[in-house]
Scaffold this motif. Sequence first.
Motif, PDB file in Angstrom:
ATOM      1  N   ARG A 260       0.858  -1.170   0.000  1.00 34.38           N
ATOM      2  CA  ARG A 260       0.000   0.000   0.000  1.00 34.38           C
ATOM      3  C   ARG A 260       0.902   1.231   0.000  1.00 34.38           C
ATOM      4  O   ARG A 260       1.947   1.237   0.649  1.00 34.38           O
ATOM      5  N   LEU A 261       0.522   2.253  -0.751  1.00 37.48           N
ATOM      6  CA  LEU A 261       1.312   3.487  -0.761  1.00 37.48           C
ATOM      7  C   LEU A 261       0.715   4.490   0.208  1.00 37.48           C
ATOM      8  O   LEU A 261      -0.494   4.639   0.270  1.00 37.48           O
ATOM      9  N   PHE A 306       6.713   2.237   8.900  1.00 37.02           N
ATOM     10  CA  PHE A 306       6.860   1.395  10.097  1.00 37.02           C
ATOM     11  C   PHE A 306       5.717   0.375  10.148  1.00 37.02           C
ATOM     12  O   PHE A 306       5.896  -0.760  10.575  1.00 37.02           O
ATOM     13  N   THR A 307       4.561   0.808   9.646  1.00 32.34           N
ATOM     14  CA  THR A 307       3.360  -0.014   9.727  1.00 32.34           C
ATOM     15  C   THR A 307       3.190  -0.917   8.504  1.00 32.34           C
ATOM     16  O   THR A 307       2.210  -1.642   8.399  1.00 32.34           O
ATOM     17  N   GLY A 308       4.106  -0.833   7.548  1.00 31.04           N
ATOM     18  CA  GLY A 308       4.050  -1.764   6.423  1.00 31.04           C
ATOM     19  C   GLY A 308       3.524  -1.180   5.133  1.00 31.04           C
ATOM     20  O   GLY A 308       3.299  -1.909   4.166  1.00 31.04           O
ATOM     21  N   ALA A 453       9.530  -5.807  10.362  1.00 31.76           N
ATOM     22  CA  ALA A 453       8.469  -6.483  11.115  1.00 31.76           C
ATOM     23  C   ALA A 453       7.396  -5.455  11.436  1.00 31.76           C
ATOM     24  O   ALA A 453       7.674  -4.463  12.093  1.00 31.76           O
ATOM     25  N   ILE A 454       6.215  -5.684  10.953  1.00 24.15           N
ATOM     26  CA  ILE A 454       5.218  -4.618  11.071  1.00 24.15           C
ATOM     27  C   ILE A 454       4.164  -4.906  12.143  1.00 24.15           C
ATOM     28  O   ILE A 454       3.842  -6.071  12.418  1.00 24.15           O
ATOM     29  N   PRO A 455       3.665  -3.859  12.770  1.00 23.36           N
ATOM     30  CA  PRO A 455       2.624  -4.019  13.789  1.00 23.36           C
ATOM     31  C   PRO A 455       1.493  -4.879  13.248  1.00 23.36           C
ATOM     32  O   PRO A 455       1.134  -4.774  12.066  1.00 23.36           O
ATOM     33  N   GLY A 456       0.974  -5.716  14.102  1.00 21.99           N
ATOM     34  CA  GLY A 456      -0.036  -6.669  13.680  1.00 21.99           C
ATOM     35  C   GLY A 456       0.549  -8.069  13.579  1.00 21.99           C
ATOM     36  O   GLY A 456      -0.186  -9.046  13.533  1.00 21.99           O
TER      37      GLY A 456
ATOM     38  N   MET B  85      -3.321   5.608   9.759  1.00 20.21           N
ATOM     39  CA  MET B  85      -3.880   5.606   8.401  1.00 20.21           C
ATOM     40  C   MET B  85      -3.407   4.382   7.626  1.00 20.21           C
ATOM     41  O   MET B  85      -4.122   3.873   6.767  1.00 20.21           O
ATOM     42  N   ALA B  86      -2.192   3.918   7.942  1.00 18.68           N
ATOM     43  CA  ALA B  86      -1.671   2.746   7.236  1.00 18.68           C
ATOM     44  C   ALA B  86      -2.396   1.479   7.689  1.00 18.68           C
ATOM     45  O   ALA B  86      -2.588   0.560   6.913  1.00 18.68           O
ATOM     46  N   ASN B  87      -2.777   1.437   8.948  1.00 17.52           N
ATOM     47  CA  ASN B  87      -3.508   0.267   9.444  1.00 17.52           C
ATOM     48  C   ASN B  87      -4.507   0.684  10.527  1.00 17.52           C
ATOM     49  O   ASN B  87      -4.177   0.707  11.706  1.00 17.52           O
TER      50      ASN B  87
END
Lengths: 622, 336
Positions: A260-261, A306-308, A453-456, B85-87
């Motif tokens: 995702r951008l 950071f979140t991917g 390594a992303i949150p989740g 917003m990203a997740n």
Amino acid sequence: MSVPAPRSQQAIQHAVVRFAGDSGDGMQLTGTEFTREAALHGNDLATFPDYPAEIRAPAGTTAGVSGYQIQFAAHEVFSPGDQPDTLVAMNPAALKVHLQDLKRGGLLIVNDAAFEKGDLERAGWKSNPLSDGSLEGYRVIRINFEKLVTQAVEGAGVSAKDASRCKNFFALGLVFWIYSRETEREEIAIRARFAKKPELAEANLRAFRAGYNYGETIEALDAPFTIPPAKLKPGKYRNITGNSALALGLVAAGQQSGLRLFFGSYPITPASDILHELSRYRRYDVTTFQAEDEIAAIAAAIGSSFTGSLGITASSGPGLALKTEAMGLAVMTELPLVIINVQRGGPSTGLPTKTEQSDLFQAVYGRNGECPLAVIASRSPADCFETALEACRIAVEYRTPVIMLSDGSLANGSEPWLLPRVEDLPKFSPNFATDPAGFHPYKRDEKMARAWAIPGTPGLEHRIGGLEKDALTGNISYDALNHEKMVRTRAEKIRRIADAFPKTQPYFDDKGDVLVIGWGGTYGSITQAVIEARASGIRVGHVHLRHIFPLPNDLSDVAARYRAILIPELNTGQLRLHLRGQIGLEGIGLNKIQGKPFHVAEVRSAIESLARRSAPSAKEIA
Amino acid sequence: MTAPLLKLTKKDFTSDQEVRWCPGCADFAILAAVQKLMPELNVPREKVVFVSGIGCSSRFPYYMNTYGFHGIHGRAPAIATGVKMANPDLQVWVVTGDGDSLSIGGNHLIHALRRNVDLKILLFDNRIYGLTKGQASPTSELGKKTKSSPLGTVDRPFNPLTLVLGAGATFVARTVANDMAHMTQVLRRAAAHKGSAFVEIWQNCPVFNDGAFEQWAEKDVRDDSLVKLEHGKPLVWGKNKDKGLRIGGNFSLEMGSAEGAVVHDEKREDVTLALALSALEPPWPQAFGVLRAVEKPTLEVLAREQEKAAAAMKGPKDLAALLQSGDTWEVGTGEA
Ligand SMILES: Cc1ncc(C[n+]2csc(CCOP(=O)(O)OP(=O)(O)O)c2C)c(N)n1
Ligand code: SF4
Ligand SMILES: [Mg+2]
């Protein structure tokens, strides 16, 4: 003197046309309309829009003049051209600014109605150039636009003011006739453009047709010019500006990586269009965020990475300055991030709408601490697509911020783009970490990229930040040797990006008298200049650097094959100093800092004079 | 749609990093309260992110065994906006100090709030710059003598609550780090709020600004100096709950007896009451608890809805078609 006897009918190979008028005269629109038809006609082309920083500078003054130049041809074209063959000047100010560039014997179309005493004074003419001999040596077509346009649109149901604003389409029609362009597509385009206001559509159509017919009626030329389509590489084409190509490159990167951008940006000339374009592509997993300032724009992009997501931010020089501290954070946290700098004239607010290449130092060296990141530059409007894709690939594969340099002339300039096939585009993968076994946030792969390594992701909870970190765990570390190790590791990771570059292959002669090393938006002028210089018997090679940092490993070896190195730049010599510092390469600078691209002739004569000199000593050709 | 109980404990949320605040720092109490509250919220650890800026308070994420991002000075709300917003599935907390969020990062704070990003923003307000060793902050009281203001400050402080209400915050509360029960209750409410939740936590810094809140926030004086806000209950205070706030003439709040006190309504759409409460300063009783809690659409949800609507309107993703949109033309093979 009005219209001297024209030469006989000519099928010509190329032409340069410049439309110039007041900011309010719609010259940018006129230029883009003409460009579209040239593109669809099959000509190769390059354009150069040049407009003031003010939306409406005082009407009729030279400060408010807006221009649009196009070179279109039956052969390959690399630059928008040095000198127009045809100049449309909608008022005395436009004439004042642009007459000096018009080719001797060139065609000049002037708006007769705009040369009253007051108009002349506002533009700084001491006497009327239409009658004082200033136009001697040009082929002049004087037209009372006001009168003719008013007549043409009478009955279309528009106000006198709106009628007068159709002047640009009259001019467009006339130039269409001069270059024998088909009118059909343009008529459709006008209807579409004013679809919501049919009376305006009608008025502009009438003005356009009237302009076209006027050429015929007054026999502006004995016979119009024709420029057949260029024999370009086969395939499907689309005319594209640098900013549009760049936005599409980013979308493609998202699709090709499955990421995702996230695009965070704060409006600034000449980068804003990237935000505008991407905002229309939201269904391609694109999040756009108009931030409160440039710092927030990059900070949010970092948060998204950071979140991917793939975090991207775009700005111009002043905005890049504000993003500096956050870039350091991205270097330290080793997250993918793409930072786009559409350069403009600096320093400070500088020349917002003019082009310059003066942010190379800022990009490569402008951060606190030892703070290396990758820097790449696009060379032409269409190339912005590929460069953006490449910036994203490096960012993701090496977990690093990448600065992509574009500039004002690329951003707004346009050229035909041979559309790539999606199957041919590079694919790359984020390779997210998922396995808790043996996981460490700063464990590296063969490219020295750390784990993403992303949150989740269960079991991979970890903390990162801007404090120096332990080489493996990423925990805060103030250890002296660890710091040195990390500084060197971060530098080595960036250096290794160059190991994957293809061999540097100079264009034209691969050894000889002069090697021209360029970067960025000067590509077109340099290419044309090299072609012309070689025609005079000099052996010239051309390397146009996409990768500014790290540099290609073999650049010194390539350079050693030539007697002299010329480094043309729209700055005072930043690449030249960069190459000297990084690889000890001594080049001669050709430097221009006028907010304008190089003329082909400027580069050509620098190549020729450098070739002539056996022992170059001066460091700069003024 | 109740999630299965995760049976986590405080220990699950405690990282292996040594906590490096000064002994006696009130930050410890806040950390303990958050670590204790987290299991109760029943959100899996991997879905929790703590984002901070720079300052003593901003070291907080290192001590939470969740995802964490220690950012740069003042920018935590912006970084956190990108995270959310990203997740949008993540529970995102922002930990910040009075210098971090009201001085260098003031811009980001107000914009995160006006956008109503679903962030839980905890402002550790010690009315001083702790990490840089004791300079005046934007909440230091006028005339305060610090290292950077030996003769006393000459700039008036922000009232954080008034500021954030002005920025359109949908959840605004105040608590104090030395009242564990109240602090936990307020944090629980903030966590449950959908949208930006702003909590000012009075936090004593024993090293550089000791006793900043003792005149009104110590246990023995609280009842007489703070008006505890409870939704639907009258605005009364005092040991015997015998004093009340009422609306007087001229659009002002008045102190009087408990009788006829205004009933607190944190869900009021207009901010007038919350603003009036936020502005109370000694000798008035200061507002303590939740001033405002209204539901509004959040940024990240609105953004995703737009994306979906665009997809529904324009059909599935097709990169090839996108590249070829606009006017195109073909150049044939022929002699080239
Ligand atoms: C760009 C930048 N400027 C200044 C600093 C120095 N600095 C670090 S923390 C801080 C103030 C912290 O005060 P506050 O936000 O109240 O946090 P506290 O330490 O009191 O918890 C300052 C000025 C910095 N780290 N970065
Ligand atoms: S300086 Fe003050 S705020 Fe910072 S850790 Fe020490 S006591 Fe706490
Ligand atoms: Mg503080």
